[in-house]
Design a protein around this motif. Structure first.
Motif, PDB file in Angstrom:
ATOM      1  N   LEU A   2      13.730 -16.029 -11.879  1.00 55.56           N
ATOM      2  CA  LEU A   2      12.533 -16.449 -12.613  1.00 55.56           C
ATOM      3  C   LEU A   2      12.884 -16.872 -14.029  1.00 55.56           C
ATOM      4  CD1 LEU A   2       9.617 -14.035 -11.620  1.00 55.56           C
ATOM      5  CD2 LEU A   2       9.915 -16.441 -11.032  1.00 55.56           C
ATOM      6  N   GLU A   3      13.769 -16.110 -14.664  1.00 61.05           N
ATOM      7  CA  GLU A   3      14.185 -16.459 -16.019  1.00 61.05           C
ATOM      8  C   GLU A   3      14.839 -17.832 -16.057  1.00 61.05           C
ATOM      9  OE1 GLU A   3      13.573 -14.901 -18.865  1.00 61.05           O
ATOM     10  OE2 GLU A   3      12.394 -13.432 -17.763  1.00 61.05           O
ATOM     11  N   ARG A   4      15.492 -18.215 -14.955  1.00 62.31           N
ATOM     12  CA  ARG A   4      16.114 -19.538 -14.872  1.00 62.31           C
ATOM     13  C   ARG A   4      15.117 -20.608 -14.446  1.00 62.31           C
ATOM     14  NH1 ARG A   4      21.490 -17.975 -11.324  1.00 62.31           N
ATOM     15  NH2 ARG A   4      22.543 -16.690 -12.890  1.00 62.31           N
ATOM     16  N   GLY A   5      13.900 -20.191 -14.086  1.00 64.18           N
ATOM     17  CA  GLY A   5      12.896 -21.150 -13.635  1.00 64.18           C
ATOM     18  C   GLY A   5      13.012 -21.518 -12.175  1.00 64.18           C
ATOM     19  N   ASP A   6      13.791 -20.746 -11.417  1.00 66.78           N
ATOM     20  CA  ASP A   6      13.997 -21.036  -9.995  1.00 66.78           C
ATOM     21  C   ASP A   6      13.035 -20.189  -9.162  1.00 66.78           C
ATOM     22  OD1 ASP A   6      14.867 -21.580  -7.451  1.00 66.78           O
ATOM     23  OD2 ASP A   6      16.996 -21.319  -7.888  1.00 66.78           O
ATOM     24  N   LYS A   9      14.031 -19.565  -5.265  1.00 68.85           N
ATOM     25  CA  LYS A   9      14.942 -18.454  -5.018  1.00 68.85           C
ATOM     26  C   LYS A   9      14.261 -17.114  -5.280  1.00 68.85           C
ATOM     27  CE  LYS A   9      19.016 -20.052  -3.731  1.00 68.85           C
ATOM     28  NZ  LYS A   9      19.663 -19.585  -2.473  1.00 68.85           N
ATOM     29  N   ALA A  10      13.422 -17.070  -6.322  1.00 65.89           N
ATOM     30  CA  ALA A  10      12.712 -15.832  -6.627  1.00 65.89           C
ATOM     31  C   ALA A  10      11.830 -15.423  -5.450  1.00 65.89           C
ATOM     32  CB  ALA A  10      11.876 -16.007  -7.888  1.00 65.89           C
ATOM     33  N   LEU A  11      11.084 -16.380  -4.902  1.00 64.36           N
ATOM     34  CA  LEU A  11      10.208 -16.090  -3.761  1.00 64.36           C
ATOM     35  C   LEU A  11      11.015 -15.655  -2.541  1.00 64.36           C
ATOM     36  CD1 LEU A  11       7.559 -18.940  -4.095  1.00 64.36           C
ATOM     37  CD2 LEU A  11       7.139 -16.484  -4.335  1.00 64.36           C
ATOM     38  N   GLU A  12      12.176 -16.273  -2.345  1.00 66.40           N
ATOM     39  CA  GLU A  12      13.029 -15.865  -1.229  1.00 66.40           C
ATOM     40  C   GLU A  12      13.419 -14.397  -1.360  1.00 66.40           C
ATOM     41  OE1 GLU A  12      16.399 -18.431  -1.099  1.00 66.40           O
ATOM     42  OE2 GLU A  12      15.272 -20.175  -0.354  1.00 66.40           O
ATOM     43  N   ASN A  13      13.719 -13.972  -2.575  1.00 64.73           N
ATOM     44  CA  ASN A  13      14.113 -12.584  -2.793  1.00 64.73           C
ATOM     45  C   ASN A  13      12.933 -11.625  -2.657  1.00 64.73           C
ATOM     46  OD1 ASN A  13      17.110 -11.962  -3.929  1.00 64.73           O
ATOM     47  ND2 ASN A  13      16.532 -14.091  -4.284  1.00 64.73           N
ATOM     48  N   TYR A  14      11.755 -12.040  -3.146  1.00 69.85           N
ATOM     49  CA  TYR A  14      10.564 -11.196  -2.953  1.00 69.85           C
ATOM     50  C   TYR A  14      10.269 -11.038  -1.468  1.00 69.85           C
ATOM     51  CZ  TYR A  14       9.643 -11.838  -7.953  1.00 69.85           C
ATOM     52  OH  TYR A  14       9.734 -11.861  -9.319  1.00 69.85           O
ATOM     53  N   ASN A  15      10.376 -12.142  -0.732  1.00 69.64           N
ATOM     54  CA  ASN A  15      10.136 -12.083   0.713  1.00 69.64           C
ATOM     55  C   ASN A  15      11.115 -11.129   1.395  1.00 69.64           C
ATOM     56  OD1 ASN A  15       8.124 -14.000   0.403  1.00 69.64           O
ATOM     57  ND2 ASN A  15       9.421 -15.723   0.982  1.00 69.64           N
ATOM     58  N   LEU A  16      12.363 -11.179   0.958  1.00 60.39           N
ATOM     59  CA  LEU A  16      13.387 -10.302   1.538  1.00 60.39           C
ATOM     60  C   LEU A  16      13.111  -8.844   1.189  1.00 60.39           C
ATOM     61  CD1 LEU A  16      16.002 -10.198   3.158  1.00 60.39           C
ATOM     62  CD2 LEU A  16      17.269 -10.529   1.021  1.00 60.39           C
ATOM     63  N   ALA A  17      12.696  -8.614  -0.060  1.00 64.45           N
ATOM     64  CA  ALA A  17      12.365  -7.246  -0.483  1.00 64.45           C
ATOM     65  C   ALA A  17      11.234  -6.677   0.365  1.00 64.45           C
ATOM     66  CB  ALA A  17      11.973  -7.239  -1.959  1.00 64.45           C
ATOM     67  N   ILE A  18      10.207  -7.494   0.623  1.00 65.62           N
ATOM     68  CA  ILE A  18       9.061  -7.045   1.426  1.00 65.62           C
ATOM     69  C   ILE A  18       9.466  -6.849   2.883  1.00 65.62           C
ATOM     70  CG2 ILE A  18       6.804  -7.791   2.319  1.00 65.62           C
ATOM     71  CD1 ILE A  18       6.405  -9.124  -0.505  1.00 65.62           C
ATOM     72  N   GLU A  19      10.367  -7.703   3.361  1.00 61.88           N
ATOM     73  CA  GLU A  19      10.862  -7.561   4.734  1.00 61.88           C
ATOM     74  C   GLU A  19      11.607  -6.227   4.898  1.00 61.88           C
ATOM     75  OE1 GLU A  19      14.349  -9.665   7.334  1.00 61.88           O
ATOM     76  OE2 GLU A  19      13.010 -11.006   6.204  1.00 61.88           O
ATOM     77  N   LYS A  20      12.361  -5.832   3.862  1.00 61.55           N
ATOM     78  CA  LYS A  20      13.133  -4.599   3.927  1.00 61.55           C
ATOM     79  C   LYS A  20      12.262  -3.363   3.675  1.00 61.55           C
ATOM     80  CE  LYS A  20      17.626  -6.531   2.646  1.00 61.55           C
ATOM     81  NZ  LYS A  20      18.299  -6.064   3.885  1.00 61.55           N
TER      82      LYS A  20
END
Length: 243
Positions: A2-6, A9-20
């Motif tokens: 998010l700090e990089r404005g991406d 990728k941020a959403l991909e990681n949130y999705n992965l966190a919720i999946e786990k």
């Protein structure tokens, strides 16, 4: 990311966190805030709902869900969120401030003033609250009160031309025509100067500002819960991000 404005990728990681771990509330609230920044308000609302269901004590999620509801023109729902925050945390300034603006929008001026009274009693340097209360006091005919609030604002922000226009209007009501004319001419001068300075920029269409943003021109914008509002929970992780 998010700090990089991406945000992808941020959403991909949130999705992965919720999946786990589908019971981890911060993942939903941070994904919601990302959707909110992308103006995906329906998705943001769904995630804020889930975050609140998992962690119903955290006030920042109610405040920001209220903003998402506001952008969806659900004023009743937004008001309900701010009412609830104040119910569980009576000293929450953001909830009082935002509820005051909503009350002003629906013409409930006296209750809006009461909320701004609370904000200023606890945060006497909140000049955006003074400006809003001045407008409301002018609406209900409390000319002296409106003028007192405006004088406080203009002492702190002597280039704020909108305040001079309002003070000119109030002084005319008091039949102080000479001083009213001075304020009006000064306001026009400052307005022209402001327009020239901003000519190369774009006009902002946002309806919100962060709590830490004290820009007086944003006096009528709803406030987003800053990071501090999201750190009052049982989670101590530094990766919680901003809401």
């Amino acid at each position: 990311y998010l700090e990089r404005g991406d945000t992808i990728k941020a959403l991909e990681n949130y999705n992965l966190a919720i999946e786990k771990d589908k019971y981890f509330s911060p993942a939903y609230s941070m994904r919601a805030s990302t959707y909110f920044s992308q103006k995906e308000y329906d998705k943001a609302l769904t995630d804020f709902d889930e975050a609140i269901k998992l962690d119903p004590i955290l006030t920042g999620n109610y405040i920001n869900r209220g903003l998402a509801r506001y952008y969806k023109n659900d004023l009743r729902g937004a008001m309900a969120d701010y009412d609830h925050v104040i119910e569980i945390e009576p000293s929450n300034h953001i909830a009082h401030f935002n509820r005051a603006l909503l009350r002003a929008q629906v013409g409930d001026d006296n209750k809006a003033i009461a909320d701004f009274d609370f904000v200023l009693a606890n945060d006497p340097d909140n000049y955006t609250a003074y400006m809003n209360r001045a407008l409301l006091k002018n609406n209900i005919g409390d000319i002296k009160g409106a003028l007192a609030d405006l004088n406080i604002v203009l002492k702190e922000y002597p280039d704020f031309y909108q305040g001079y226009y309002l003070r000119s209007e109030i002084k005319r009501k008091q039949n102080d025509l000479r001083s009213a004319e001075q304020d009006y001419l000064y306001a026009r001068k400052k307005e022209e100067q402001t327009k020239k300075d901003a000519f190369a920029g774009k006009e902002s269409t946002t309806k919100t500002r962060e709590k830490s943003d004290k820009t007086i021109d944003k006096f009528n914008l709803l406030v987003v819960a800053d990071k501090e509002e999201t750190e009052k929970s049982k989670y101590n992780s530094e990766t919680r991000g901003k809401v």
